[in-house]
Design a protein around this motif. Sequence first.
Motif, short mmCIF file in Angstrom:
data_model
loop_
_atom_site.label_atom_id
_atom_site.label_comp_id
_atom_site.label_asym_id
_atom_site.label_seq_id
_atom_site.Cartn_x
_atom_site.Cartn_y
_atom_site.Cartn_z
N TYR A 447 0.82 -1.21 0.00
CA TYR A 447 0.00 0.00 0.00
C TYR A 447 0.85 1.26 0.00
O TYR A 447 0.40 2.30 -0.48
N GLU A 448 2.05 1.20 0.52
CA GLU A 448 2.94 2.36 0.40
C GLU A 448 3.19 2.68 -1.06
O GLU A 448 3.07 3.83 -1.50
N ARG A 449 3.58 1.66 -1.81
CA ARG A 449 3.89 1.84 -3.22
C ARG A 449 2.67 2.33 -3.99
O ARG A 449 2.74 3.24 -4.81
N LEU A 450 1.51 1.73 -3.73
CA LEU A 450 0.32 2.04 -4.51
C LEU A 450 -0.23 3.43 -4.21
O LEU A 450 -0.67 4.14 -5.12
N ILE A 451 -0.23 3.82 -2.93
CA ILE A 451 -0.70 5.17 -2.59
C ILE A 451 0.21 6.22 -3.20
O ILE A 451 -0.25 7.21 -3.78
N LEU A 452 1.52 6.00 -3.10
CA LEU A 452 2.47 6.95 -3.69
C LEU A 452 2.29 7.01 -5.20
O LEU A 452 2.31 8.10 -5.79
N ASP A 453 2.12 5.86 -5.85
CA ASP A 453 1.93 5.86 -7.30
C ASP A 453 0.68 6.62 -7.71
O ASP A 453 0.67 7.30 -8.74
N ALA A 454 -0.39 6.51 -6.92
CA ALA A 454 -1.61 7.26 -7.24
C ALA A 454 -1.36 8.77 -7.15
O ALA A 454 -1.85 9.54 -7.97
N LEU A 455 -0.59 9.19 -6.16
CA LEU A 455 -0.27 10.62 -6.03
C LEU A 455 0.67 11.09 -7.13
O LEU A 455 0.65 12.26 -7.52
N LEU A 456 1.50 10.16 -7.64
CA LEU A 456 2.46 10.51 -8.69
C LEU A 456 1.89 10.33 -10.09
O LEU A 456 2.58 10.62 -11.07
N ASP A 457 0.66 9.83 -10.21
CA ASP A 457 0.06 9.54 -11.51
C ASP A 457 0.84 8.45 -12.25
O ASP A 457 1.00 8.51 -13.47
N GLU A 458 1.32 7.47 -11.51
CA GLU A 458 2.03 6.33 -12.08
C GLU A 458 1.09 5.13 -12.01
O GLU A 458 0.89 4.54 -10.95
N SER A 459 0.49 4.78 -13.15
CA SER A 459 -0.61 3.82 -13.14
C SER A 459 -0.23 2.41 -13.59
O SER A 459 -1.10 1.58 -13.86
N SER A 460 1.06 2.11 -13.67
CA SER A 460 1.50 0.80 -14.19
C SER A 460 0.91 -0.36 -13.40
O SER A 460 0.63 -1.42 -13.96
N LEU A 461 0.76 -0.21 -12.08
CA LEU A 461 0.36 -1.32 -11.22
C LEU A 461 -1.14 -1.34 -10.93
O LEU A 461 -1.58 -2.06 -10.03
N PHE A 462 -1.92 -0.57 -11.70
CA PHE A 462 -3.35 -0.49 -11.44
C PHE A 462 -4.11 -1.04 -12.64
O PHE A 462 -3.93 -0.57 -13.77
N PRO A 463 -4.98 -2.05 -12.46
CA PRO A 463 -5.74 -2.61 -13.58
C PRO A 463 -6.69 -1.58 -14.19
O PRO A 463 -7.31 -0.79 -13.48
N THR A 464 -6.81 -1.60 -15.50
CA THR A 464 -7.74 -0.73 -16.20
C THR A 464 -9.12 -1.36 -16.24
O THR A 464 -9.30 -2.54 -15.89
N ASN A 465 -10.11 -0.59 -16.70
CA ASN A 465 -11.46 -1.15 -16.80
C ASN A 465 -11.49 -2.32 -17.79
O ASN A 465 -12.20 -3.30 -17.58
N GLU A 466 -10.69 -2.25 -18.86
CA GLU A 466 -10.63 -3.36 -19.81
C GLU A 466 -10.11 -4.63 -19.15
O GLU A 466 -10.65 -5.72 -19.35
N GLU A 467 -9.04 -4.50 -18.37
CA GLU A 467 -8.48 -5.66 -17.70
C GLU A 467 -9.49 -6.29 -16.75
O GLU A 467 -9.61 -7.52 -16.67
N VAL A 468 -10.21 -5.45 -16.01
CA VAL A 468 -11.21 -5.96 -15.08
C VAL A 468 -12.30 -6.72 -15.82
O VAL A 468 -12.68 -7.84 -15.43
N GLU A 469 -12.80 -6.15 -16.91
CA GLU A 469 -13.89 -6.79 -17.63
C GLU A 469 -13.44 -8.08 -18.30
O GLU A 469 -14.16 -9.09 -18.30
N TYR A 470 -12.25 -8.11 -18.90
CA TYR A 470 -11.74 -9.34 -19.49
C TYR A 470 -11.54 -10.43 -18.44
O TYR A 470 -11.81 -11.62 -18.69
N SER A 471 -11.08 -10.04 -17.24
CA SER A 471 -10.89 -11.03 -16.18
C SER A 471 -12.21 -11.68 -15.79
O SER A 471 -12.28 -12.90 -15.57
N TRP A 472 -13.26 -10.87 -15.70
CA TRP A 472 -14.58 -11.44 -15.39
C TRP A 472 -15.06 -12.35 -16.52
O TRP A 472 -15.68 -13.40 -16.26
N GLU A 473 -14.81 -11.98 -17.76
CA GLU A 473 -15.26 -12.81 -18.88
C GLU A 473 -14.57 -14.17 -18.88
O GLU A 473 -15.14 -15.17 -19.32
N ILE A 474 -13.33 -14.21 -18.38
CA ILE A 474 -12.63 -15.49 -18.24
C ILE A 474 -13.30 -16.36 -17.16
O ILE A 474 -13.49 -17.56 -17.34
#
Length: 515
Positions: A447-474
Amino acid sequence: MANAAAREQQPLNPLRQADDTRLPRIAGPSGLVIFGVTGDLARKKLLPAIYDLANRGLLPAGFTLIGFGRREWSKRDFEDYVRGAVEKGARTRFNDNVWERLAEGMHFVRGAFNDDQAFDSLAELLREMDATRGTAGNWAYYLSVPPDYFSDVIHQLDRCGMATPEDGQWRRVVIEKPFGHDAATARELNEVVNQVFPERSVFRIDHYLGKETVQNILALRFANQLFEPIWNANYIDHVQITMAEDIGLGGRAGYYDGIGAARDVIQNHLIQLMALVAMEEPASFSPRQLKAEKIKVLRATYPVEPFDRTTARGQYTAGWQGSEKVVGLREEEGFDPDSTTETFAACTLQINTRRWAGVPFYLRTGKRLGRRVTEIALVLKRPPYQPFQPGQTESLTNNAVVLRIQPDEGVLMRFGSKVPGSALEVRDVNMNFSYSEAFTEKSPEAYERLILDALLDESSLFPTNEEVEYSWEILDPILDYWAENGRPDEYAAGTWGPESADRMLEADGRVWRRP
């Protein structure tokens, strides 16, 4: 656009210190509002992580933390609550000077999610903080609340203008799982969020992606010539991804019933791990490139049928967890004895690409299993020919590369070696890399890394809406099959799941690893 793409792929210039990624990145002027700040997640994870970031010097001087909840708390009451959470859960040593600076920027707003007046007060407080604390109109909103309340909070943020930044400002929303209950509800949830916040401003938390060893998957694969040549169907027999817990529901029965192990863990954590293991090498590690490669994998992934042979589910019964006698699921307080919600789930997936064609990916998760462990095991094929006599290699199993995510972060390689002595006998040996032994610096919490990334606008480690929807379809076809086919099997607490999970691999001539 061409120039931007060229810059994105341009090699790092070692003379430009500002681009040196070995240096810590410090968040710019900003503040964080936590909805659901009195919940377990905030108390155990979020608040300690925020203090640890401040203690490491990664938050701006005027950083402001605002809690929103129903408690009748003053600023001092909120400070005392946060301090209690920090002293109990922080990773770094408590520092009075750091605490005093952080506490200056703490405030609490009392209200419910449908309380217009409370949100008006919150909006006014944000404007005041921008003027007095130097937050510059940059705010992240952390929704540590059940999904049923997402639309209420999003609507209120929109109504009060808190979701719309002025020029030079930013507003972001951080959302905790679960992201829907199936593909249809995930799409509905994404539509609700994206009507107010553009996708580039939405950060969906999957805390597993913030773990140091998960990120090391990319380093292991793409920084070494040793692994990538064998990372394909020519050499890999199958892949096992396991997240095992030794705890039961422990007071979460009301939340867990109706969700279950597959929705709680496989849909997000394990499928994301699979995507990182299976993705092709990106052109760069920019968020856009990483997400593009992960989405390619998810689009090519399908559950293997028939589901009565390729999946398994179970509910734990009473048993021994170590030296402790524990009750079964149906005796857990608040759990419906007639519920068919599973606490163990396993499934077989296939990835229809040239790299992975014919390689099954076995995913499993469960509660009250033999021990707490998360790992990814790539099990290699046997050599096509071995010039040994019968009996000389009877103790030798398949070579394997095992990525240990928790609790003992590291990498294990299993291969064959001659047993000392005059006879020629080959047995398995392990070569271990341990983070705790190789590095003196302790890994930051996810959570340290993720909170800091959100403040820095670094989104590499955050799933997009497409990733979420494809995961459910699987996962949805498996969930639909389970819903129509009776109760889960039973397994005793402290074991490694129901017998149907063992039969699932035995049908393919394979066995589960016992971590």
